[in-house]
Design a protein around this motif. Structure first.
Motif, mmCIF file in Angstrom:
data_model
loop_
_atom_site.group_PDB
_atom_site.id
_atom_site.type_symbol
_atom_site.label_atom_id
_atom_site.label_comp_id
_atom_site.label_asym_id
_atom_site.label_seq_id
_atom_site.Cartn_x
_atom_site.Cartn_y
_atom_site.Cartn_z
ATOM 1 N N TYR A 1 10.919 11.887 -3.118
ATOM 2 C CA TYR A 1 11.069 11.289 -4.578
ATOM 3 C C TYR A 1 12.416 11.869 -5.130
ATOM 4 N N LEU B 1 8.859 6.169 4.721
ATOM 5 C CA LEU B 1 7.688 7.071 4.263
ATOM 6 C C LEU B 1 6.613 6.511 4.400
ATOM 7 N N SER C 1 6.978 13.729 0.677
ATOM 8 C CA SER C 1 6.878 12.681 -0.527
ATOM 9 C C SER C 1 7.255 12.937 -2.381
ATOM 10 N N GLN D 1 1.102 -6.776 1.215
ATOM 11 C CA GLN D 1 1.077 -6.154 -0.233
ATOM 12 C C GLN D 1 2.732 -5.712 -0.598
ATOM 13 N N ILE E 1 8.167 4.734 -0.300
ATOM 14 C CA ILE E 1 6.950 5.826 0.119
ATOM 15 C C ILE E 1 6.593 4.829 -0.009
ATOM 16 N N THR E 2 5.162 4.645 1.393
ATOM 17 C CA THR E 2 4.327 3.840 0.819
ATOM 18 C C THR E 2 3.627 3.445 1.540
ATOM 19 N N ARG E 3 2.076 2.582 1.471
ATOM 20 C CA ARG E 3 1.236 2.101 3.007
ATOM 21 C C ARG E 3 1.962 0.483 3.373
ATOM 22 N N MET F 1 3.815 8.297 8.831
ATOM 23 C CA MET F 1 2.787 9.352 8.827
ATOM 24 C C MET F 1 2.388 8.873 7.338
ATOM 25 N N TYR F 2 1.287 10.347 6.719
ATOM 26 C CA TYR F 2 1.165 10.408 5.543
ATOM 27 C C TYR F 2 1.739 12.059 5.153
ATOM 28 N N SER F 3 2.267 12.193 4.368
ATOM 29 C CA SER F 3 2.606 13.565 3.904
ATOM 30 C C SER F 3 3.084 13.833 2.295
ATOM 31 N N LYS G 1 2.430 4.600 6.542
ATOM 32 C CA LYS G 1 1.735 4.930 7.255
ATOM 33 C C LYS G 1 0.736 3.049 7.210
ATOM 34 N N ASP H 1 -4.492 9.339 -7.157
ATOM 35 C CA ASP H 1 -3.667 10.045 -8.276
ATOM 36 C C ASP H 1 -4.885 9.073 -9.463
ATOM 37 N N TRP I 1 2.661 15.858 -10.737
ATOM 38 C CA TRP I 1 4.565 15.398 -11.320
ATOM 39 C C TRP I 1 5.633 15.664 -11.607
ATOM 40 N N GLY J 1 1.445 0.252 -9.570
ATOM 41 C CA GLY J 1 2.992 0.990 -9.072
ATOM 42 C C GLY J 1 2.898 1.787 -9.291
ATOM 43 N N LEU J 2 2.866 3.062 -8.811
ATOM 44 C CA LEU J 2 2.647 4.847 -9.053
ATOM 45 C C LEU J 2 4.825 4.595 -8.892
ATOM 46 N N ALA J 3 4.662 4.790 -7.404
ATOM 47 C CA ALA J 3 5.707 5.103 -6.620
ATOM 48 C C ALA J 3 7.199 5.044 -7.330
HETATM 49 P P1 ADP Z 1 -0.903 1.835 -3.877
HETATM 50 O O1 ADP Z 1 -1.971 2.371 -4.177
HETATM 51 O O2 ADP Z 1 -0.925 0.184 -3.866
HETATM 52 O O3 ADP Z 1 -1.200 2.330 -2.264
HETATM 53 P P2 ADP Z 1 0.801 3.450 -5.431
HETATM 54 O O4 ADP Z 1 2.251 2.599 -6.141
HETATM 55 O O5 ADP Z 1 0.231 2.527 -6.867
HETATM 56 O O6 ADP Z 1 0.203 2.250 -4.816
HETATM 57 O O7 ADP Z 1 0.493 4.555 -4.639
HETATM 58 C C1 ADP Z 1 0.840 5.012 -4.090
HETATM 59 C C2 ADP Z 1 0.886 6.714 -4.187
HETATM 60 O O8 ADP Z 1 0.023 6.399 -2.602
HETATM 61 C C3 ADP Z 1 1.715 7.211 -4.649
HETATM 62 O O9 ADP Z 1 1.505 8.617 -4.929
HETATM 63 C C4 ADP Z 1 2.577 7.319 -3.732
HETATM 64 O O10 ADP Z 1 3.918 8.400 -3.146
HETATM 65 C C5 ADP Z 1 1.476 7.489 -2.261
HETATM 66 N N1 ADP Z 1 1.560 7.565 -0.988
HETATM 67 C C6 ADP Z 1 2.203 6.138 0.012
HETATM 68 N N2 ADP Z 1 2.740 6.242 0.939
HETATM 69 C C7 ADP Z 1 2.556 7.350 1.392
HETATM 70 C C8 ADP Z 1 2.198 8.291 2.292
HETATM 71 N N3 ADP Z 1 2.817 7.875 3.534
HETATM 72 N N4 ADP Z 1 2.955 10.014 2.935
HETATM 73 C C9 ADP Z 1 2.770 10.306 1.209
HETATM 74 N N5 ADP Z 1 1.916 9.655 0.188
HETATM 75 C C10 ADP Z 1 2.062 8.620 -0.391
#
Ligand code: ADP
Length: 615
Positions: A499, A459, A495, A436, A430-432, A489-491, A461, A135, A373, A515-517
């Motif tokens: 939001y 949401l 996402s 962390q 919505i996160t990895r 999953m990733y979608s 992965k 992003d 966005w 952090g962008l979320a």
């Molecule tokens: P990081 O860079 O540590 O993953 P950030 O908050 O900076 O965390 O950015 C995460 C970005 O990835 C955001 O745009 C968030 O919406 C997106 N994201 C994370 N996990 C997923 C997912 N499973 N599906 C879709 N978008 C995701």
């Protein structure tokens, strides 16, 4: 675009134009249908995608759902709600393509001294995005373009990149790149993504093959060493000398070494190098022999003042850190928020290196791309909205609730967006799924949300199989009920919808460089509930902090224990339920906060200007 909305929503909303168009196309068929029927999904499918099989976590709660579909009526438009029983889940429908290129803002005053910047990166949204790095590269590049600068992005041509997302793709250079004693035939392609010129590097070896951006069956460290040299080699072969080469993370940390110790002695003279550290968790641990594969003598860098990983001193073998080498050899080093900058100067083994490079180390808060966005134009949403016309958000919430089976379909005849959902706060995360991000706090939030009678959607992965397994177990035990959905999953599409649907967005990170979320969530009217760390501390301020009413925009907790999280969630849910008017004004306030690159791209441009050399 606007339509009058009947039923419980008295004001106006925008129904997404594609949904209206599709519904209109189907009207003839609908004349012959009853109110409950096996309707096709809301968005059209010209060719149902092959991957239209349900994700495992989704199918867990689809089994018992009925196939009945309900139409709602907004003004003169009929609207088909999604259902968990849909053959193709609502987020996998076909959406109109988003050509963000035409939306690079043109009304921004152009800088009088244009700079040529080339980003060299492992990620770029949306074509090769895993997290925030993707992003940020896209958003910052577009912001600099709109200020009149020339920007290119250099990216591996990952096999998983969907080529239809690239405009004007063409092979521009066939050349050789040195690697491990050989010259490897390499192709450079040029294309345009979201309005940004991109150069794709495609080696003829096994690097960057596979179904995902990371985790292919090749040596990742060596692939990125290859990339670092391949990008410089391309600049030399093509005779391109940007003012700034902007590298990101450990993956491209070897590039500054290669630039200063090799390519400056060849033909590249003009560029200066900026490194952005998005996350200091990964250091790019590298053997001297591995670094030597890209043509440098790895042993030269094995000293404390160069790239030696201090933690391995006295080990056999000692190791290098590409991130440390990048810090030492770049002209400027940026990290992604002022608070993370302070944190990294105080803790972690790289603190001493950062302290000794303090005069070229800056904290610049990330922004979000407010064209990509934008809830007022987002093509993935069933209804658009913005701070002055927030009504479409209710449709988005109900749409997601319906699609995921979080509201029962039977009780809603004639009631397009029932009030019953108003009293049920919906929180999304919505996160990895990595340590962390506060995995135990995410798990606790699921439990607490259930206890409080709210709804939560995760949401995420997990790159780690054990974590993935634990969340699969959680999904198994929760996804049948009516309050929790865990979607592993990733979608990108989903996402955006989440939001837009959310009343709150949860970011309980143990540490968070920026952090962008939380910023994206706010733009879509979701009030943030966050742990006070890194960039979260720079962007979210507690509603109950009477000393800072002006900035207050969310709910903040400090501890990493479950009690601290519970306390913040309890306060947020109470506010939502008991102070409706106040809540609505917070929602409006967070949507109006400007977290765009307009605020901070200028600081990057100042940094570029401070180190460039004028020819
Ligand atoms: P990081 O860079 O540590 O993953 P950030 O908050 O900076 O965390 O950015 C995460 C970005 O990835 C955001 O745009 C968030 O919406 C997106 N994201 C994370 N996990 C997923 C997912 N499973 N599906 C879709 N978008 C995701």
């Amino acid at each position: 675009m606007e339509c009058a909305l009947v039923g419980n929503l008295s004001n106006t909303c925008f129904l997404n134009s594609i949904s209206r168009r599709v519904v209109r196309q189907r009207k003839t068929r609908m004349l012959y249908s009853s109110a409950n029927f096996n309707a096709p999904p809301l968005f059209a499918h010209s060719n149902p995608p092959k991957e239209a099989i349900f994700d495992r976590s989704f199918s867990m709660f689809c089994g018992s759902a009925t196939k009945q579909r309900t139409l709602a009526v907004f003004g003169s438009e009929e609207f088909v709600w999604p259902s968990p029983a849909d053959e193709i889940p609502f987020w996998k429908n076909t959406f109109p393509s988003r050509d963000a290129s035409i939306q690079v803002p043109t009304d921004i005053e152009k800088d009088s001294n244009p700079i040529h910047i080339i980003h060299v990166t492992a990620e770029m949204a949306p074509i090769a995005k895993v997290g925030g790095l993707g992003d940020v590269v896209t958003g910052l590049a577009r912001a600099c373009l709109s200020h009149g600068h020339a920007v290119d992005v250099m990216l591996p041509f990952y096999e998983c990149i969907e080529k239809q997302q690239i405009n004007d793709l063409a092979l521009i250079t066939e050349y050789n790149t040195f690697y491990d004693g050989n010259w490897v035939p390499t192709n450079a392609y040029r294309g345009v993504v979201s309005g940004i010129p991109v150069i794709f590097i495609e080696p003829s070896n096994e690097f960057f093959k596979g179904q995902n951006v990371y985790g292919g069956s090749y040596n990742e460290l060596e692939a990125y060493l290859f990339l670092s040299r391949a990008c410089l080699e391309w600049m030399q072969v093509a005779g391109v000398q940007p003012d700034i080469i902007h590298v990101h993370e450990w993956q491209t940390g070897a590039l500054p070494l290669l630039y200063w110790d090799m390519y400056q002695n060849l033909s590249l003279k003009k560029p200066r190098v900026v490194l952005t550290i998005h996350n200091m968790e990964h250091y790019g641990e590298c053997g001297k022999d591995q670094l030597s594969k890209c043509g440098l003598d790895g042993s030269i860098y094995a000293s404390v003042d160069k790239a030696m990983d201090d933690r391995t001193i006295g080990h056999n073998p000692e190791r290098l850190s590409l991130l440390k080498g990048g810090i030492v050899y770049s002209n400027a080093v940026v990290t992604v928020s002022p608070t993370y900058l302070k944190e990294t100067l105080c803790s972690g083994w790289l603190a001493s290196t950062l302290l000794s490079n303090r005069d070229k180390y800056f904290g610049i808060l990330n922004g979000i791309d407010t064209v990509i966005w934008d809830p007022a134009t987002d093509v993935f949403l069933p209804a658009n909205f913005h701070a002055q016309k927030p009504e479409g958000k209710k449709i988005c919430k109900y749409y997601v609730q319906r699609g995921l089976g979080l509201v029962s379909e039977g009780t809603l005849a004639g009631d397009p967006v029932p009030h019953i959902t108003d009293n049920v706060p919906l929180i999304v995360c919505i996160t990895r799924l990595v340590a962390q991000k506060g995995l135990h706090l995410i798990t606790q939030a699921i439990k607490r949300t259930e206890e409080l009678g709210g709804q939560m959607i995760v949401l995420g992965k997990a790159p780690d199989a054990r974590v993935q397994g634990e969340f699969e177990d959680l999904a198994n035990s929760h996804n049948q009920g009516s309050s929790i959905r865990i979607l592993l999953m990733y979608s990108e599409e989903l996402s955006h919808m989440l939001y837009a649907a959310a009343d709150m967005v949860l970011v309980p990170s143990i540490y968070e460089p920026c952090g962008l979320a939380q910023m994206i969530g706010m733009r879509y009217g979701a009030v943030p509930v966050v742990r006070k760390t890194g960039g979260l501390a720079d962007t979210v301020f507690d509603m109950d902090d009477s000393s800072n009413r002006e900035m207050a925009n969310g709910f903040v907790f400090e501890g990493i224990d479950e009690g601290s999280l519970n306390c913040a969630l309890d306060r947020a849910f109470r506010h939502y339920r008991e102070k409706t008017d106040e809540w609505n004004s917070i929602v409006q306030k967070v949507m109006e906060i400007d977290n765009s690159w307009n605020n901070t791209a200028g600081k990057y441009i100042e940094t570029y200007n401070s180190i460039r050399v004028r020819w």
